[in-house]
Write a protein that holds these residues in place. Structure first.
Motif, PDB file in Angstrom:
ATOM      1  N   VAL A  17      68.260  48.457  -1.478  1.00 11.53           N
ATOM      2  CA  VAL A  17      67.149  47.665  -0.948  1.00 11.53           C
ATOM      3  C   VAL A  17      67.126  47.701   0.576  1.00 11.53           C
ATOM      4  N   GLY A  18      68.269  47.981   1.202  1.00 11.88           N
ATOM      5  CA  GLY A  18      68.311  48.076   2.653  1.00 11.88           C
ATOM      6  C   GLY A  18      67.540  49.248   3.210  1.00 11.88           C
ATOM      7  N   GLU A  19      67.165  50.202   2.353  1.00  5.97           N
ATOM      8  CA  GLU A  19      66.396  51.365   2.779  1.00  5.97           C
ATOM      9  C   GLU A  19      64.892  51.142   2.675  1.00  5.97           C
ATOM     10  N   MET A  20      64.486  49.990   2.197  1.00  2.00           N
ATOM     11  CA  MET A  20      63.060  49.734   1.998  1.00  2.00           C
ATOM     12  C   MET A  20      62.328  49.638   3.339  1.00  2.00           C
ATOM     13  N   PRO A  21      61.170  50.304   3.486  1.00  2.00           N
ATOM     14  CA  PRO A  21      60.403  50.234   4.735  1.00  2.00           C
ATOM     15  C   PRO A  21      59.991  48.793   5.045  1.00  2.00           C
ATOM     16  N   LEU A  22      59.874  48.472   6.326  1.00  2.00           N
ATOM     17  CA  LEU A  22      59.545  47.108   6.742  1.00  2.00           C
ATOM     18  C   LEU A  22      58.221  46.631   6.162  1.00  2.00           C
ATOM     19  N   GLU A  30      71.729  44.683   9.641  1.00  2.00           N
ATOM     20  CA  GLU A  30      70.398  45.285   9.609  1.00  2.00           C
ATOM     21  C   GLU A  30      69.343  44.310  10.123  1.00  2.00           C
ATOM     22  N   VAL A  31      69.518  43.019   9.822  1.00  5.08           N
ATOM     23  CA  VAL A  31      68.601  41.991  10.322  1.00  5.08           C
ATOM     24  C   VAL A  31      68.674  41.931  11.848  1.00  5.08           C
ATOM     25  N   LYS A  32      69.887  41.901  12.392  1.00  2.47           N
ATOM     26  CA  LYS A  32      70.061  41.837  13.848  1.00  2.47           C
ATOM     27  C   LYS A  32      69.481  43.055  14.540  1.00  2.47           C
ATOM     28  N   ALA A  33      69.557  44.200  13.855  1.00  2.00           N
ATOM     29  CA  ALA A  33      69.029  45.441  14.437  1.00  2.00           C
ATOM     30  C   ALA A  33      67.524  45.573  14.263  1.00  2.00           C
ATOM     31  N   GLY A  34      66.916  44.624  13.554  1.00  2.00           N
ATOM     32  CA  GLY A  34      65.465  44.664  13.359  1.00  2.00           C
ATOM     33  C   GLY A  34      65.007  45.596  12.271  1.00  2.00           C
ATOM     34  N   ARG A  35      65.934  46.076  11.433  1.00  2.00           N
ATOM     35  CA  ARG A  35      65.562  47.003  10.369  1.00  2.00           C
ATOM     36  C   ARG A  35      65.360  46.311   9.026  1.00  2.00           C
ATOM     37  N   PHE A  36      65.699  45.046   8.953  1.00  2.00           N
ATOM     38  CA  PHE A  36      65.511  44.306   7.704  1.00  2.00           C
ATOM     39  C   PHE A  36      65.052  42.896   8.045  1.00  2.00           C
ATOM     40  N   ARG A  37      64.056  42.420   7.299  1.00  2.00           N
ATOM     41  CA  ARG A  37      63.468  41.109   7.598  1.00  2.00           C
ATOM     42  C   ARG A  37      64.450  39.988   7.246  1.00  2.00           C
ATOM     43  N   LEU A  96      61.799  57.082  -2.627  1.00  2.00           N
ATOM     44  CA  LEU A  96      60.358  57.348  -2.562  1.00  2.00           C
ATOM     45  C   LEU A  96      59.790  56.939  -1.222  1.00  2.00           C
ATOM     46  N   ASN A  97      58.627  57.535  -0.882  1.00  2.00           N
ATOM     47  CA  ASN A  97      57.961  57.118   0.347  1.00  2.00           C
ATOM     48  C   ASN A  97      57.276  55.766   0.138  1.00  2.00           C
ATOM     49  N   GLU A  98      56.762  55.206   1.207  1.00  2.00           N
ATOM     50  CA  GLU A  98      56.254  53.828   1.171  1.00  2.00           C
ATOM     51  C   GLU A  98      55.150  53.626   0.140  1.00  2.00           C
ATOM     52  N   GLY A  99      54.161  54.517   0.117  1.00  2.00           N
ATOM     53  CA  GLY A  99      53.044  54.344  -0.809  1.00  2.00           C
ATOM     54  C   GLY A  99      53.465  54.433  -2.261  1.00  2.00           C
ATOM     55  N   THR A 100      54.285  55.431  -2.578  1.00  2.00           N
ATOM     56  CA  THR A 100      54.755  55.594  -3.950  1.00  2.00           C
ATOM     57  C   THR A 100      55.666  54.446  -4.354  1.00  2.00           C
ATOM     58  N   LEU A 101      56.462  53.965  -3.413  1.00  2.00           N
ATOM     59  CA  LEU A 101      57.361  52.841  -3.673  1.00  2.00           C
ATOM     60  C   LEU A 101      56.574  51.609  -4.116  1.00  2.00           C
ATOM     61  N   THR A 158      56.840  47.408   3.346  1.00  2.00           N
ATOM     62  CA  THR A 158      57.035  47.052   1.941  1.00  2.00           C
ATOM     63  C   THR A 158      57.879  45.793   1.820  1.00  2.00           C
ATOM     64  N   GLN A 159      58.802  45.585   2.758  1.00  2.00           N
ATOM     65  CA  GLN A 159      59.597  44.358   2.757  1.00  2.00           C
ATOM     66  C   GLN A 159      58.709  43.123   2.852  1.00  2.00           C
ATOM     67  N   VAL A 160      57.691  43.193   3.693  1.00  2.00           N
ATOM     68  CA  VAL A 160      56.759  42.064   3.842  1.00  2.00           C
ATOM     69  C   VAL A 160      56.097  41.748   2.505  1.00  2.00           C
ATOM     70  N   LYS A 161      55.644  42.780   1.816  1.00  2.00           N
ATOM     71  CA  LYS A 161      54.964  42.588   0.540  1.00  2.00           C
ATOM     72  C   LYS A 161      55.920  42.082  -0.533  1.00  2.00           C
ATOM     73  N   LEU A 162      57.151  42.612  -0.535  1.00  2.00           N
ATOM     74  CA  LEU A 162      58.133  42.162  -1.515  1.00  2.00           C
ATOM     75  C   LEU A 162      58.463  40.694  -1.315  1.00  2.00           C
ATOM     76  N   LEU A 163      58.571  40.262  -0.067  1.00  2.00           N
ATOM     77  CA  LEU A 163      58.848  38.847   0.212  1.00  2.00           C
ATOM     78  C   LEU A 163      57.782  37.958  -0.407  1.00  2.00           C
ATOM     79  N   ARG A 164      56.532  38.296  -0.205  1.00  2.00           N
ATOM     80  CA  ARG A 164      55.446  37.495  -0.767  1.00  2.00           C
ATOM     81  C   ARG A 164      55.482  37.511  -2.301  1.00  2.00           C
ATOM     82  N   VAL A 165      55.770  38.683  -2.850  1.00  2.00           N
ATOM     83  CA  VAL A 165      55.852  38.816  -4.309  1.00  2.00           C
ATOM     84  C   VAL A 165      56.927  37.894  -4.878  1.00  2.00           C
ATOM     85  N   LEU A 166      58.078  37.865  -4.236  1.00  2.00           N
ATOM     86  CA  LEU A 166      59.176  37.026  -4.725  1.00  2.00           C
ATOM     87  C   LEU A 166      58.879  35.546  -4.546  1.00  2.00           C
TER      88      LEU A 166
END
Length: 478
Positions: free
Chosen positions: A252-257, A298-305, A211-216, A259-267
């Protein structure tokens, strides 16, 4: 609170009636008692929660309007139980929105006032039959679950995985399941869920790449009515609607950055903020994440927090590819074949020894999923119960794949054993490489050349194992 019991030996189930009108409670209590049910009746949400806390309730029948409370409050309290009863809500005629919301939150069904007695009797009977079936299935899954370890594999690598699953299942810790596509990550996540105290609660797998970011975010966290175009009603997200169950965040590695920020706070906070809402809602579900990517890279490449990676990576269960546990191949092939034999009504289906030898020597880039599909292909296409080498694809037999060819008249002819799916995959891979070459290694430009979104392009690169091969050569995001 009033309670009535059916005559000895005639109790068919325990029904909790919730209604703020005394006359309706008495009416329902009498009707259900005559049908052989034990009945407890209460006037509101608080006493209903107290009755539910005592366990033993098989079915709740609640009015939607309960003074200052709501039947939805009763529904949520029922769904929060470890072994939740079924719930039937009584709603006023002409209020479909409330009924739809109740069904979305897990109600078995609803009935509109005024209702027919026979209609209610049938509804109660069906709801209790569903609960009984669910209890029987839960017991069956618990008895069969040790066999799930056999289905996964008996090699030392898989036995170590299984031992880890047994250890982490009772905990509340977040688990990260890693491994190549087709290694059985969802199967392991389900096993963790089923071996713990949450087994009777929902297991909700969710593909973060679909899904796209908003729907996700809407699917995970929920949304408020009117928060975006098409949001015609309030909706709970998966993390809340799972109750005390498990949500599996696949890919989970495909999650947009963002949304990753929001998921981190949620967890961290164990609360979600639905899209369009200023209020936070607590949730109790366990989170299991899965990925076929190396998240450290992915973290080193800046694609995952990095902070999200460490939050998810409390416990890691790494699944080895099938080529690294070849000793499991024959056992898995025979397991899949036994299941197919039962489904197809062909109990005599079996592999010839040389067929199993060929399977054991094959590298299986698609892992267990590819093996399962291969077994299904062999069993379906074979006219004999003995599955010889000819039932396997040419690549497994060490033969080149027959190519499509054209006659002089331009008509396409297919050789025996031609595999369309394999050729489509090969073609897709060639187009991906060609686009990257034409775009000078710039992935966003390559995606545009192919008419794909960037996320879809990245997903296809990962599918063909091209991401890591290309990056050292200078492929860039933009």
């Amino acid at each position: 609170m009033t309670t009535s019991q059916a005559g000895e030996g005639g109790v068919r189930g325990h029904v909790l009636v919730v209604d703020d009108e005394l006359s309706m409670r008495e009416y329902l209590e009498l009707l259900l008692h005559r049908e052989g049910y034990a009945v407890t009746s209460v006037p509101g949400v608080k006493p209903a929660c107290e009755a539910l806390a005592q366990d033993g309730v098989d079915l709740v029948i609640s009015d939607m309007k309960l003074g200052t409370g709501s039947g939805l409050d009763v529904l949520r309290a029922a769904r929060a139980r470890q072994e939740p009863p079924e719930v039937v809500l009584i709603t006023a005629y002409g209020s479909p929105a409330a009924a739809v919301e109740a069904m979305r939150e897990g109600a078995y069904d609803y009935i509109c006032k005024p209702f027919d007695n026979e209609e209610l009797r049938l509804l109660v009977q069906k709801a209790l039959e569903k609960r009984l079936l669910r209890q029987e299935n839960s017991g069956l899954r618990a008895r069969l679950l040790p066999g799930l370890g056999v289905a996964v594999g008996q090699s030392s690598r898989m036995q170590a995985v299984w031992a880890l699953v047994e250890k982490v299942a009772p905990s509340r810790s977040t688990v990260l399941v890693t491994g190549e596509s087709g290694t059985g990550k969802e199967l392991v996540a389900r096993a963790i869920h089923m071996r713990g105290s949450r087994a009777a609660q929902p297991f909700l797998p969710f593909n973060c790449a679909a899904l796209n970011e908003g729907t996700l975010e809407s699917e995970l966290f929920g949304h408020m009515k009117g928060s975006f175009t098409g949001a015609t009603h309030e909706r709970q997200g998966l993390l809340v609607s799972a109750g005390e169950g498990t949500v599996m965040l696949d890919e989970v590695g495909e999650m947009p950055l963002a949304t990753q920020v929001k998921l981190l706070r949620v967890l961290q906070e164990r609360k979600v903020k639905p899209v369009g809402s200023a209020a936070e809602v607590p949730f109790k579900a366990r989170v299991i994440a899965a990925t076929n990517r190396r998240l450290e890279a992915e973290v080193k490449a800046g694609r995952f927090r990095e902070d999200l990676f460490y939050r998810l990576n409390v416990i890691t269960v790494e699944l080895p590819p099938l080529r690294e546990r070849a000793g499991d191949i024959s056992m898995l092939a025979n397991y899949f074949l036994s299941r197919l034999a039962e489904e197809l009504g062909r109990p005599g289906l079996r592999f010839a020894p040389e067929t199993l030898s060929l399977l054991e020597r094959y590298s299986f880039p698609g892992n267990v999923r590819q093996l399962q599909n291969m077994v299904e292909r062999a069993a379906t296409l074979s006219d004999s119960d003995l599955l010889g080498p000819a039932t396997l694809p040419p690549a497994v037999r060490g033969e080149s794949e027959p190519l499509a060819s054209s006659s002089d008249g331009g008509e396409t002819r297919l050789g025996a054993g031609f595999n369309l799916e394999r050729h489509l995959d090969d073609s897709e891979r060639r187009y991906l490489l060609a686009a990257l070459k034409q775009a000078g290694g710039v992935k966003t430009r390559a995606a545009e050349l192919l008419g794909l979104s960037f996320r879809s392009f990245r997903y296809r690169l990962a599918k063909h194992g091209l991401t890591d091969e290309l990056e050292p050569g200078g492929a860039t995001e933009s």
